[in-house]
Write an enzyme that holds these catalytic residues in place. Structure first.
Site, PDB file in Angstrom:
ATOM      1  N   GLY A 231       0.828  -1.197   0.000  1.00 23.70           N
ATOM      2  CA  GLY A 231       0.000   0.000   0.000  1.00 23.70           C
ATOM      3  C   GLY A 231       0.864   1.250   0.000  1.00 23.70           C
ATOM      4  O   GLY A 231       0.538   2.247  -0.651  1.00 23.70           O
ATOM      5  N   THR A 232       1.966   1.191   0.732  1.00 23.34           N
ATOM      6  CA  THR A 232       2.879   2.335   0.774  1.00 23.34           C
ATOM      7  C   THR A 232       3.396   2.663  -0.613  1.00 23.34           C
ATOM      8  O   THR A 232       3.427   3.820  -1.040  1.00 23.34           O
ATOM      9  CB  THR A 232       4.038   2.019   1.740  1.00 23.34           C
TER      10      THR A 232
ATOM     11  N   GLN B 223      -7.725   1.590   4.920  1.00 26.58           N
ATOM     12  CA  GLN B 223      -8.482   1.103   6.067  1.00 26.58           C
ATOM     13  C   GLN B 223      -9.907   0.678   5.723  1.00 26.58           C
ATOM     14  O   GLN B 223     -10.535  -0.056   6.479  1.00 26.58           O
ATOM     15  CB  GLN B 223      -8.526   2.180   7.165  1.00 26.58           C
TER      16      GLN B 223
ATOM     17  N   SER C 194      -4.144  -1.601   0.441  1.00 29.04           N
ATOM     18  CA  SER C 194      -3.125  -2.540   0.912  1.00 29.04           C
ATOM     19  C   SER C 194      -3.791  -3.837   1.337  1.00 29.04           C
ATOM     20  O   SER C 194      -4.669  -3.832   2.202  1.00 29.04           O
ATOM     21  CB  SER C 194      -2.410  -1.899   2.102  1.00 29.04           C
ATOM     22  N   ALA C 195      -3.375  -4.948   0.744  1.00 26.46           N
ATOM     23  CA  ALA C 195      -4.084  -6.218   0.963  1.00 26.46           C
ATOM     24  C   ALA C 195      -4.010  -6.712   2.405  1.00 26.46           C
ATOM     25  O   ALA C 195      -4.964  -7.305   2.911  1.00 26.46           O
ATOM     26  CB  ALA C 195      -3.546  -7.288   0.012  1.00 26.46           C
ATOM     27  N   HIS C 196      -2.875  -6.499   3.075  1.00 21.78           N
ATOM     28  CA  HIS C 196      -2.761  -7.090   4.413  1.00 21.78           C
ATOM     29  C   HIS C 196      -3.632  -6.364   5.437  1.00 21.78           C
ATOM     30  O   HIS C 196      -3.749  -6.813   6.578  1.00 21.78           O
ATOM     31  CB  HIS C 196      -1.303  -7.186   4.863  1.00 21.78           C
TER      32      HIS C 196
ATOM     33  N   CYS D 220       5.822   7.781  23.736  1.00 23.93           N
ATOM     34  CA  CYS D 220       6.816   6.839  24.240  1.00 23.93           C
ATOM     35  C   CYS D 220       6.780   5.518  23.483  1.00 23.93           C
ATOM     36  O   CYS D 220       7.637   4.665  23.674  1.00 23.93           O
ATOM     37  CB  CYS D 220       6.587   6.596  25.724  1.00 23.93           C
TER      38      CYS D 220
END
Lengths: 478, 478
Positions: free
Chosen positions: A69-70, A177, A194-196, A320
């Site tokens: 996807g990136t 998403q 993005s498939a995952h 953090c």
């Protein structure tokens, strides 16, 4: 273990696994070859493309498979911006896009382009009118996510797409998403996914470029995937991605209703079960499986570890828990509390019992963490103390140097949530109308001190430069 | 079916399949997350990196996983060139590199850089001395494949790497074809490879950047894989890639010897079995599993189809098998015949019987194709005809317009192998010393007419522009 981080990566859908296994045997050859194994691979690739295009609602020849996807976002933004270079070099994004979009925008700026970042409200959504006002004659491309990955808020994609169309500007939608739930509505021009994220395998992204959209692929030429995604096709994963997209879509309506009810439970009950919690994101216009909240006086990393020990895998936008020690840019853009932040994103199929177990475990985990960091007990500020400086009081007004009616908290070198804990400890020691000056160099303080004031009904007066870090001024008003 | 195209994509190694299946269950989560599933994914990723680094002969922190070998090359060339921009913008490649390298070089040129393409000899190897002479003070990066993907010829990587080191220039080695067999020797600086070439899955490449090499990743920032490979890690495939690399290496010595013997059989026997064949590539310094030959008077696409019908999957560098209708740039750079080109690349495990079946089937397939296109029968040119123009003869000399001692063959609009077939048909009709002028606009003619002359012992006089395409002049000398 209950895995509640589907927004990062969903476990492999059984159909994806089946598709992958079948295609390992049938689809390892080069689909551009003329021999039997190549033709078979080509058939699988064509079928996968048709399946994915149907789920997206586009023509098969508008859709290419990328390696993630990136990559789809990077290559989509670069190609669309380059394709409209003659129009101008202005890019629009929202302030809560995925890092792949924001990093593409940074790259665009570094290469001499200009970027408008459209702000979001406290729920994380852009205002469609405000987005539309950012459109300019030299706008090459506009980008908007379909829904936010950290808080689940849905964006007004249809309205923004219509405004973009009216202005003749292509809109790229990052649908990472939402694509497993439904097609993206509206007249958008480009889409990345993005498939995952929907239960497909890693290694597959989708990039859709509507016919008629000017697109100039960047980087070295490569003949595969219409010249829009370089490298040998990852065919078994592509087959698995397409098959699982169809499968999750078939289950989407029922599963969305079920998960929405589960996340609604979390939204409603966490503030009842745990004091000093802010549930963030839009309560209605949101993805079914994501709910995000922040807990005052809690160290996010410890909270994640304790939840992990209790059997729950969640993520956090607290400073953090990031390598840069800055709070999530999404929480920052929304102006909400970042400390003790927890994102619960339920994978399809999550049993209701798991959510109940989470709700049962959370209060003890949070209070354990609070105890350890010495958080103040109870919600209301303590009664004014007898401290001389505090007692002197000072009428409201602009920030100023330490004065008689002011207490100074030196939290320099202390990390989130300590500066806020110290502020909460001291506020009760100044009279109503008095101020507390918190010196801090932790990035989270900039977000969390105003957020604390909002939650506590105190007045945040502003930030001033200090020798190290900043001074944050708070007036006690109740 | 016998699949003889391992140089395109090798069938999945059993260990890769096992690794993939195991990692689908254990390695789907985000390795940057702190919870159990993320930590488990991180362990798998670290172990895969260590395994791959050991096979490469580098430090684990020098190696990143990319989404393909092509991406490794694209990003490796771009990052290394950018890292040394201050030194200069000169790039060196050999003329027989993989298209991913040559396309990167084109991109480099388009962006204002300069490129030297080092020529190869007739076996397809660069001369190390000649390569070294291309190094300049402003050379940012040199690229050389470890072995050629079309003809199997090994390049003098060690010598070139040493010359580059002496000049202070990093050498990027494209090890796609050889890494399954052995580590790349010599003091190279960067290395790219592709898992599906060694029996690993698609979707995984390796990019190695030695410590101390200046490297500036291009494209939008991304924190994964040391900032050198954007996108969510394709972990199951990475695990499978690393495991299979170790597995194929364990079998490499024995299997290399076995395959080398099989390809040696093909090298030796094809010219005995089939007339008018040129076996190309270095007979000794070559990969174990690749052998390439070209058949005069044969249409490569038909040959591939007929071999496929006979049960053999091979590839070809003939012009008629490429989308651009130009012969393979490798064959062109070597100056060898491109028509009727066949690359046999045996996957590990190929049974000797399959090779014997191939050798048994090939002669019939080739003669069938030749018959169909009307190829001349027999190897020697026919006796001089009585054609008046041919009989007039013309003494040797520079190319010139059609004269009395010249026959003209008009093959304009005809595709490979027709121009060469026409030339062969007519050459016997001119007297020794006479010339044939072949008019052709097929790209392959430029390569195949000189190659035919070389094979046939006739003299190629050169090429002249013509109304359509070119005129190729050949003098009959025997």
């Amino acid at each position: 273990m209950s895995y509640f981080d589907a927004a990062s990566a969903a476990p492999l859908h059984p159909v994806a696994r089946q598709g992958l296994l079948a295609a390992l045997d049938e689809g390892w050859a080069d689909p551009s070859r003329l021999y039997r194994e190549g033709r078979r691979a080509r058939l699988l690739l064509d079928a996968a493309r048709a399946t994915a295009a149907e789920a997206v609602g586009c023509r098969p020849d508008e859709l290419v498979f990328t390696s993630s996807g990136t990559r789809a976002v990077h290559d989509g933004v670069a190609g669309a911006a380059a394709g409209r270079r003659r129009v101008g070099r202005h890019l629009i994004v929202s302030s809560v896009e995925h890092s792949s979009v924001l990093h593409s925008a940074e790259r665009h700026t570094a290469a001499g382009g200009s970027v408008t970042e459209v702000a979001v409200g406290r729920t994380g959504a852009v205002d469609a009118g405000e987005y539309a006002r950012a459109l300019r004659p030299d706008t090459a491309l506009a980008c908007l996510q379909s829904a936010n990955h950290e808080v689940g808020t849905e964006q007004p994609v249809t309205e923004v797409a219509e405004a973009c169309r009216a202005a003749g500007v292509p809109l790229l939608v990052d649908a990472a998403q939402s694509l497993g739930w439904a097609p993206v509505p509206g007249p958008w021009s480009l889409l990345a996914a993005s498939a995952h994220k929907w239960g497909g395998p890693a290694g597959v992204g989708l990039l859709v470029v509507r016919k008629g959209v000017r697109f100039a692929p960047q980087g070295p030429a490569d003949e595969r995937e219409s010249g829009r995604a370089a490298g040998f096709e990852n065919l078994p994963a592509i087959v698995a991605a397409a098959a699982s997209l169809r499968a999750v879509r078939a289950e989407a309506a029922a599963e969305a209703a079920r998960l929405r009810e589960l996340t609604e439970r979390i939204r409603a009950r966490v503030p009842e079960l745990v004091a000093d919690v802010e549930v963030v994101g839009d309560p209605l216009r949101r993805l079914p499986g994501i709910v995000t909240f922040s807990c005052l006086y809690v160290d996010g990393e410890t909270l994640l570890h304790e939840l992990d020990r209790a059997g729950f895998s969640v993520s956090s936008g607290s400073s953090c828990t990031s390598s840069t020690l800055t709070p999530s840019h999404v929480l920052r853009a929304m102006g909400v509390l970042s400390e003790g932040n927890v994102r619960v994103s339920l994978p399809p199929g999550t049993p209701a019992e798991d959510v109940e177990r989470f709700l049962a475990a959370l209060p003890g985990v949070v209070s354990g963490v609070r105890e350890r960091v010495g958080a103040p007990v109870g919600a209301a500020p303590a009664a004014p103390g007898t401290d001389a400086a505090a007692a002197a009081g000072e009428p409201g007004g602009a920030p100023s140097g330490p004065g008689a009616g002011e207490r100074v908290v030196d939290a320099v070198g202390r990390r989130c949530p300590i500066p806020v804990i110290e502020l909460a400890r001291v506020i009760g020691q100044v009279p109503v109308g008095g101020t507390v000056r918190v010196l801090a160099d932790d990035e989270a303080a900039r977000l969390d001190i105003p957020a604390w004031c909002e939650m506590r009904g105190q007045r945040y007066l502003g930030e001033e430069p200090a020798d190290r870090g900043s001074a944050y001024l708070v007036r006690r008003v109740s």
